[in-house]
Scaffold this motif. Structure first.
Motif, PDB file in Angstrom:
ATOM      1  N   UNK A 100       0.843  -1.194   0.000  1.00  0.00           N
ATOM      2  CA  UNK A 100       0.000   0.000   0.000  1.00  0.00           C
ATOM      3  C   UNK A 100       0.880   1.246   0.000  1.00  0.00           C
ATOM      4  N   UNK A 101       0.627   2.158  -0.934  1.00  0.00           N
ATOM      5  CA  UNK A 101       1.215   3.494  -0.877  1.00  0.00           C
ATOM      6  C   UNK A 101       0.170   4.371  -0.189  1.00  0.00           C
ATOM      7  N   UNK A 102       0.458   4.850   1.034  1.00  0.00           N
ATOM      8  CA  UNK A 102      -0.569   5.598   1.784  1.00  0.00           C
ATOM      9  C   UNK A 102      -1.199   6.716   0.947  1.00  0.00           C
ATOM     10  N   UNK A 103      -2.528   6.731   0.927  1.00  0.00           N
ATOM     11  CA  UNK A 103      -3.256   7.741   0.171  1.00  0.00           C
ATOM     12  C   UNK A 103      -3.524   7.367  -1.268  1.00  0.00           C
ATOM     13  N   UNK A 162      -0.488   8.273  -8.630  1.00  0.00           N
ATOM     14  CA  UNK A 162       0.708   8.700  -7.921  1.00  0.00           C
ATOM     15  C   UNK A 162       0.661  10.197  -7.685  1.00  0.00           C
ATOM     16  N   UNK A 163       1.463  10.649  -6.704  1.00  0.00           N
ATOM     17  CA  UNK A 163       1.443  12.056  -6.299  1.00  0.00           C
ATOM     18  C   UNK A 163       2.321  12.935  -7.186  1.00  0.00           C
ATOM     19  N   UNK A 164       3.202  12.329  -8.007  1.00  0.00           N
ATOM     20  CA  UNK A 164       3.985  13.119  -8.963  1.00  0.00           C
ATOM     21  C   UNK A 164       3.174  13.279 -10.245  1.00  0.00           C
ATOM     22  N   UNK A 187      -3.554  19.543   5.775  1.00  0.00           N
ATOM     23  CA  UNK A 187      -3.299  18.107   5.723  1.00  0.00           C
ATOM     24  C   UNK A 187      -3.567  17.554   4.332  1.00  0.00           C
ATOM     25  N   UNK A 188      -2.772  16.554   3.954  1.00  0.00           N
ATOM     26  CA  UNK A 188      -2.966  15.835   2.697  1.00  0.00           C
ATOM     27  C   UNK A 188      -4.392  15.300   2.617  1.00  0.00           C
ATOM     28  N   UNK A 189      -4.966  15.353   1.422  1.00  0.00           N
ATOM     29  CA  UNK A 189      -6.312  14.839   1.198  1.00  0.00           C
ATOM     30  C   UNK A 189      -6.652  14.942  -0.274  1.00  0.00           C
ATOM     31  N   UNK A 190      -7.943  14.847  -0.621  1.00  0.00           N
ATOM     32  CA  UNK A 190      -8.357  14.908  -2.021  1.00  0.00           C
ATOM     33  C   UNK A 190      -7.832  16.145  -2.754  1.00  0.00           C
ATOM     34  N   UNK A 191      -7.704  17.266  -2.048  1.00  0.00           N
ATOM     35  CA  UNK A 191      -7.198  18.485  -2.695  1.00  0.00           C
ATOM     36  C   UNK A 191      -5.795  18.254  -3.263  1.00  0.00           C
ATOM     37  N   UNK A 192      -4.952  17.547  -2.503  1.00  0.00           N
ATOM     38  CA  UNK A 192      -3.569  17.314  -2.930  1.00  0.00           C
ATOM     39  C   UNK A 192      -3.519  16.307  -4.080  1.00  0.00           C
ATOM     40  N   UNK A 193      -4.337  15.268  -3.980  1.00  0.00           N
ATOM     41  CA  UNK A 193      -4.392  14.263  -5.051  1.00  0.00           C
ATOM     42  C   UNK A 193      -4.760  14.934  -6.370  1.00  0.00           C
ATOM     43  N   UNK A 231      -4.399  18.398  -6.999  1.00  0.00           N
ATOM     44  CA  UNK A 231      -3.567  19.558  -7.350  1.00  0.00           C
ATOM     45  C   UNK A 231      -2.123  19.222  -7.697  1.00  0.00           C
ATOM     46  N   UNK A 232      -1.552  18.236  -7.036  1.00  0.00           N
ATOM     47  CA  UNK A 232      -0.113  18.021  -7.175  1.00  0.00           C
ATOM     48  C   UNK A 232       0.338  17.529  -8.550  1.00  0.00           C
ATOM     49  N   UNK A 233      -0.319  16.508  -9.169  1.00  0.00           N
ATOM     50  CA  UNK A 233       0.195  16.027 -10.453  1.00  0.00           C
ATOM     51  C   UNK A 233       0.214  17.087 -11.565  1.00  0.00           C
ATOM     52  N   UNK A 234      -0.873  17.871 -11.772  1.00  0.00           N
ATOM     53  CA  UNK A 234      -0.791  18.900 -12.818  1.00  0.00           C
ATOM     54  C   UNK A 234       0.251  19.972 -12.510  1.00  0.00           C
ATOM     55  N   UNK A 235       0.462  20.251 -11.225  1.00  0.00           N
ATOM     56  CA  UNK A 235       1.503  21.192 -10.834  1.00  0.00           C
ATOM     57  C   UNK A 235       2.879  20.663 -11.248  1.00  0.00           C
ATOM     58  N   UNK A 236       3.137  19.402 -10.916  1.00  0.00           N
ATOM     59  CA  UNK A 236       4.421  18.793 -11.292  1.00  0.00           C
ATOM     60  C   UNK A 236       4.586  18.775 -12.807  1.00  0.00           C
TER      61      UNK A 236
END
Length: 271
Positions: A186-189, A211-213, A249-255, A257-262
């Protein structure tokens, strides 16, 4: 870098980010880069780097016993010791499953403290933080999750990992190479990943999905994210690293927002 302005649209009270190239130059930054944020699990790469220093100093060996019965320093760093997520209880035999474990990093910190006869937070300071000039970074509890730092300090760390001065580059190469290939977990999140590849304290992107990237992140990308809404990735193919720290805190917002930012950061670097 215009892409860094995207953090201003994240649904967080405060965010700061920066990109540092492999030659140590800062490609761009945004937000209060001198503000201290709780790192959560972005603490782990710093702790892993201290473990690599302890190895090069001869204080520890990767394959010496540490943690639960049958486990080694290498197993603790690679989340293959069998220890549970947040309990010092073995759930599997070493090297049979990738069980992401805060308890494993706490056992690692204890092991290094005993080997060096220095409290682990002080060892981290002496081995990594002080030599890199990371004057705003502290470890205030668990080696798994209680680091506090700034974007400015983590830029110094990311520059070091890309062009090591404290370590032999071959040691860093080992840390960003898969340990015990093929293990799932499991990759947390982000749920079950097969395989769930890790190096020595660094998560390796490979072909993980979701993935978060970013979708355009190279498979060799490695780093960590934290439950406090933080991340650090290093993409050897892009010859750059990116740090982002927030106070939500990490949550749906990060899932979301982060990949398109990267992807936007990588696209701008390619231009």
């Amino acid at each position: 870098m215009q892409s860094l302005a995207m953090i201003e649209n994240w649904p967080v009270p405060t965010a700061a980010a920066a990109v540092v190239r492999a030659d140590g130059t800062v490609a761009g930054s945004r937000g209060p880069t001198d503000r201290r944020f709780p790192l959560a699990s972005v603490t782990k790469p710093l702790v892993a780097y201290a473990a690599l220093v302890a190895y090069e100093e001869g204080a520890i060996e990767f394959d010496e016993p540490a943690g639960p019965e049958g486990a080694t320093v290498r197993h603790l760093l690679a989340h293959t010791s069998g220890l549970a997520f947040d309990e010092h209880r073995a759930m599997a035999a070493p090297a049979t499953r990738r069980i992401y474990s805060n308890a494993g990093f706490e056992a690692l910190g204890d092991h290094i403290a005993k080997a060096t006869e220095i409290p682990f937070a002080e060892y981290l300071h002496q081995a990594v933080l002080e030599p890199l000039g990371m004057t705003s970074t502290t470890l205030e509890g668990s080696p798994a999750k209680d680091g506090v730092s700034t974007v400015d300090d983590l830029v110094r760390f990311a520059a070091e990992v890309q062009a090591p001065r404290l370590l032999d580059p071959r040691t860093v190469l080992a840390a960003m190479s898969v340990v015990h290939p093929g293990l799932s977990g499991i990759l947390p999140g982000y749920g079950h990943q097969k395989p769930n590849d890790w190096g020595l304290g660094f998560e390796i992107r490979d072909s993980k999905s979701p993935h978060w990237t970013g979708a355009s992140s190279s498979p060799r990308t490695f780093g960590h994210f934290g439950q406090s809404g933080t991340f650090l990735w290093i993409d050897p193919d892009a010859q750059a690293a990116c740090v982002a720290l927030t106070d939500r805190a990490f949550g749906p917002w990060a899932i979301e927002a982060w990949p398109p930012f990267t992807d936007a950061v990588l696209a701008e670097l390619r231009r």
